[in-house]
Scaffold this motif. Structure first.
Motif, PDB file in Angstrom:
ATOM      1  N   THR A   3       0.974  -0.979   0.022  1.00 14.62           N
ATOM      2  CA  THR A   3       0.113  -0.028   0.131  1.00 14.62           C
ATOM      3  C   THR A   3       0.979   1.236  -0.144  1.00 14.62           C
ATOM      4  OG1 THR A   3       0.039   0.125   2.251  1.00 14.62           O
ATOM      5  CG2 THR A   3      -1.600  -1.347   1.376  1.00 14.62           C
ATOM      6  N   GLU A   4       0.588   2.224   0.152  1.00 13.98           N
ATOM      7  CA  GLU A   4       1.282   3.671   0.140  1.00 13.98           C
ATOM      8  C   GLU A   4       2.171   3.514   1.098  1.00 13.98           C
ATOM      9  OE1 GLU A   4       0.557   8.323   1.257  1.00 13.98           O
ATOM     10  OE2 GLU A   4      -1.228   7.072   0.567  1.00 13.98           O
ATOM     11  N   ARG A   5       1.959   3.019   2.478  1.00 16.33           N
ATOM     12  CA  ARG A   5       2.885   3.012   3.542  1.00 16.33           C
ATOM     13  C   ARG A   5       3.500   1.699   3.901  1.00 16.33           C
ATOM     14  NH1 ARG A   5       0.584   6.453   8.035  1.00 16.33           N
ATOM     15  NH2 ARG A   5      -1.304   5.232   7.546  1.00 16.33           N
ATOM     16  N   LEU A   6       2.531   0.577   3.676  1.00 19.93           N
ATOM     17  CA  LEU A   6       2.751  -0.861   4.194  1.00 19.93           C
ATOM     18  C   LEU A   6       3.300  -1.725   3.184  1.00 19.93           C
ATOM     19  CD1 LEU A   6      -0.501  -0.761   6.285  1.00 19.93           C
ATOM     20  CD2 LEU A   6       1.829  -0.025   6.908  1.00 19.93           C
ATOM     21  N   ARG A   7       3.868  -2.540   3.724  1.00 20.74           N
ATOM     22  CA  ARG A   7       4.190  -4.046   3.021  1.00 20.74           C
ATOM     23  C   ARG A   7       3.669  -5.075   3.698  1.00 20.74           C
ATOM     24  NH1 ARG A   7       8.243  -7.104   4.587  1.00 20.74           N
ATOM     25  NH2 ARG A   7       9.486  -5.579   5.481  1.00 20.74           N
ATOM     26  N   LEU A   8       2.435  -5.757   3.022  1.00 21.71           N
ATOM     27  CA  LEU A   8       1.552  -6.680   3.806  1.00 21.71           C
ATOM     28  C   LEU A   8       2.152  -8.156   3.276  1.00 21.71           C
ATOM     29  CD1 LEU A   8      -1.552  -4.866   3.172  1.00 21.71           C
ATOM     30  CD2 LEU A   8      -0.411  -5.101   5.200  1.00 21.71           C
ATOM     31  N   LEU A  60       0.856  -9.734   7.742  1.00 21.42           N
ATOM     32  CA  LEU A  60       1.819  -8.936   8.953  1.00 21.42           C
ATOM     33  C   LEU A  60       1.892  -7.705   8.144  1.00 21.42           C
ATOM     34  CD1 LEU A  60       4.665 -11.132  10.530  1.00 21.42           C
ATOM     35  CD2 LEU A  60       2.375 -10.355  11.598  1.00 21.42           C
ATOM     36  N   ALA A  61       1.828  -6.532   8.795  1.00 27.03           N
ATOM     37  CA  ALA A  61       2.157  -5.396   8.105  1.00 27.03           C
ATOM     38  C   ALA A  61       3.552  -4.596   8.641  1.00 27.03           C
ATOM     39  CB  ALA A  61       0.861  -4.365   8.474  1.00 27.03           C
ATOM     40  N   HIS A  62       4.305  -4.499   7.673  1.00 29.81           N
ATOM     41  CA  HIS A  62       5.597  -3.712   8.065  1.00 29.81           C
ATOM     42  C   HIS A  62       5.447  -2.336   7.304  1.00 29.81           C
ATOM     43  CE1 HIS A  62       6.815  -8.051   8.969  1.00 29.81           C
ATOM     44  NE2 HIS A  62       7.656  -7.174   9.579  1.00 29.81           N
ATOM     45  N   HIS A  63       6.264  -1.411   7.719  1.00 30.11           N
ATOM     46  CA  HIS A  63       6.282  -0.120   7.081  1.00 30.11           C
ATOM     47  C   HIS A  63       7.282  -0.152   5.934  1.00 30.11           C
ATOM     48  CE1 HIS A  63       7.605   4.119   6.432  1.00 30.11           C
ATOM     49  NE2 HIS A  63       6.495   4.368   7.017  1.00 30.11           N
ATOM     50  N   ARG A  64       7.050   0.174   4.685  1.00 28.71           N
ATOM     51  CA  ARG A  64       7.563  -0.216   3.485  1.00 28.71           C
ATOM     52  C   ARG A  64       8.905   0.467   3.455  1.00 28.71           C
ATOM     53  NH1 ARG A  64       4.290   1.567  -1.458  1.00 28.71           N
ATOM     54  NH2 ARG A  64       6.416   1.358  -2.454  1.00 28.71           N
ATOM     55  N   GLN A  65       9.241   1.807   4.395  1.00 31.30           N
ATOM     56  CA  GLN A  65      10.670   2.201   4.090  1.00 31.30           C
ATOM     57  C   GLN A  65      11.468   1.659   5.299  1.00 31.30           C
ATOM     58  OE1 GLN A  65       9.830   6.246   3.226  1.00 31.30           O
ATOM     59  NE2 GLN A  65       9.943   5.186   1.146  1.00 31.30           N
ATOM     60  N   SER A  66      11.023   1.666   6.546  1.00 29.42           N
ATOM     61  CA  SER A  66      11.866   1.460   7.824  1.00 29.42           C
ATOM     62  C   SER A  66      11.690  -0.112   8.196  1.00 29.42           C
ATOM     63  CB  SER A  66      11.188   2.104   9.004  1.00 29.42           C
ATOM     64  OG  SER A  66       9.942   1.369   9.502  1.00 29.42           O
ATOM     65  N   GLY A  67      10.884  -0.875   7.542  1.00 26.26           N
ATOM     66  CA  GLY A  67      10.755  -2.288   7.807  1.00 26.26           C
ATOM     67  C   GLY A  67      10.139  -2.590   9.368  1.00 26.26           C
ATOM     68  N   GLU A  68       9.754  -1.616   9.906  1.00 27.68           N
ATOM     69  CA  GLU A  68       9.403  -1.617  11.088  1.00 27.68           C
ATOM     70  C   GLU A  68       7.772  -2.583  11.345  1.00 27.68           C
ATOM     71  OE1 GLU A  68       7.874   0.683  15.340  1.00 27.68           O
ATOM     72  OE2 GLU A  68       8.234   1.748  13.349  1.00 27.68           O
ATOM     73  N   GLY A  74      -6.307  -8.536   7.684  1.00 28.98           N
ATOM     74  CA  GLY A  74      -6.714  -9.101   6.350  1.00 28.98           C
ATOM     75  C   GLY A  74      -7.980  -9.732   6.643  1.00 28.98           C
ATOM     76  N   LEU A  75      -7.969 -10.821   5.707  1.00 31.37           N
ATOM     77  CA  LEU A  75      -9.492 -11.614   5.516  1.00 31.37           C
ATOM     78  C   LEU A  75      -9.321 -13.023   5.966  1.00 31.37           C
ATOM     79  CD1 LEU A  75     -10.253 -10.389   1.797  1.00 31.37           C
ATOM     80  CD2 LEU A  75     -11.225  -9.600   3.896  1.00 31.37           C
ATOM     81  N   SER A  76     -10.682 -13.472   6.436  1.00 28.90           N
ATOM     82  CA  SER A  76     -10.589 -14.630   6.797  1.00 28.90           C
ATOM     83  C   SER A  76     -11.953 -15.237   6.744  1.00 28.90           C
ATOM     84  CB  SER A  76     -10.131 -15.001   8.068  1.00 28.90           C
ATOM     85  OG  SER A  76     -10.891 -14.376   9.143  1.00 28.90           O
ATOM     86  N   THR A 103      -6.791   1.591   9.130  1.00 26.15           N
ATOM     87  CA  THR A 103      -7.753   1.869   8.025  1.00 26.15           C
ATOM     88  C   THR A 103      -6.895   1.527   6.410  1.00 26.15           C
ATOM     89  OG1 THR A 103      -8.614   3.650   9.022  1.00 26.15           O
ATOM     90  CG2 THR A 103      -8.926   3.588   6.856  1.00 26.15           C
ATOM     91  N   GLU A 104      -5.711   1.516   6.563  1.00 19.40           N
ATOM     92  CA  GLU A 104      -4.878   1.375   5.465  1.00 19.40           C
ATOM     93  C   GLU A 104      -5.070  -0.262   5.049  1.00 19.40           C
ATOM     94  OE1 GLU A 104      -0.517   2.432   3.579  1.00 19.40           O
ATOM     95  OE2 GLU A 104      -1.404   3.590   5.099  1.00 19.40           O
ATOM     96  N   ILE A 105      -4.773  -0.886   6.330  1.00 16.45           N
ATOM     97  CA  ILE A 105      -4.916  -2.470   6.161  1.00 16.45           C
ATOM     98  C   ILE A 105      -6.412  -2.710   5.842  1.00 16.45           C
ATOM     99  CG2 ILE A 105      -4.970  -4.391   7.673  1.00 16.45           C
ATOM    100  CD1 ILE A 105      -2.690  -3.366   9.252  1.00 16.45           C
ATOM    101  N   GLY A 106      -7.341  -2.206   6.353  1.00 11.83           N
ATOM    102  CA  GLY A 106      -8.725  -2.468   5.997  1.00 11.83           C
ATOM    103  C   GLY A 106      -8.927  -2.214   4.461  1.00 11.83           C
TER     104      GLY A 106
END
Length: 163
Positions: A3-8, A60-68, A74-76, A103-106
């Motif tokens: 996403t804009e800020r996340l790596r899922l 799992l959601a990590h910050h795209r730039q920092s990796g935090e 997600g869905l199930s 919200t971004e994960i959603g």
């Protein structure tokens, strides 16, 4: 998925350690209980099977730039109101509450649901979890009713994704 800020990253056994660390966060443990390493291992394996079996699961959601590591979501498929329904959820580390990550994960989960042709997605949380309920409302979910889940009162929301 990004996403804009996340790596899922789809959760599976290879992410057990990160899932365990995530659930040590006080803000997440408050809602999901304190997990043991064995519980995280079992849950990671179960989520991995869900991805294989159903084509959906949690990330799992990590910050795209920092990796935090920021959270998960997600869905199930869940049994809700006597039917197997596509459910969306999220959990974000307490230090990052109010930053829009849930919200971004959603939004990413809803995008995947649309790609899969889902007609409806539900979400639910403890009735007193005002932060999660606010995310559901920001995502345009509609409150349906309260119901008992694991013996506790939960609020059920739903969104129609059209025909």
């Amino acid at each position: 998925m990004e996403t804009e800020r996340l790596r899922l990253s789809p959760i599976g056994p290879h992410l057990t350690d990160a899932l365990y660390r995530l659930h040590l966060d006080p803000g997440i443990a408050r809602w999901y209980g304190e997990w043991t390493r064995a519980e995280a291992e079992a849950r990671a394996a179960e989520i991995g099977r869900s991805w294989q079996r159903d084509g959906v699961g949690k990330w799992l959601a990590h910050h795209r730039q920092s990796g935090e590591l920021l959270g998960r979501g997600g869905l199930s498929y869940q049994d809700v109101d006597g039917a197997r329904r596509l459910e969306i959820g999220w959990a974000v580390r307490e230090a990052h509450w109010g930053s829009g990550y849930a919200t971004e994960i959603g939004l990413a989960g809803l995008a995947l649901a649309r790609e899969l042709g889902a007609k409806e997605v539900v979400a639910f949380t403890e009735v007193h979890n005002v932060r999660s309920r606010a995310v559901m409302e920001r995502l345009d979910f509609t409150y349906c009713h309260d119901f008992l889940h694991r013996g506790e009162p939960f609020a059920l929301y739903a969104i129609s994704l059209g025909d």
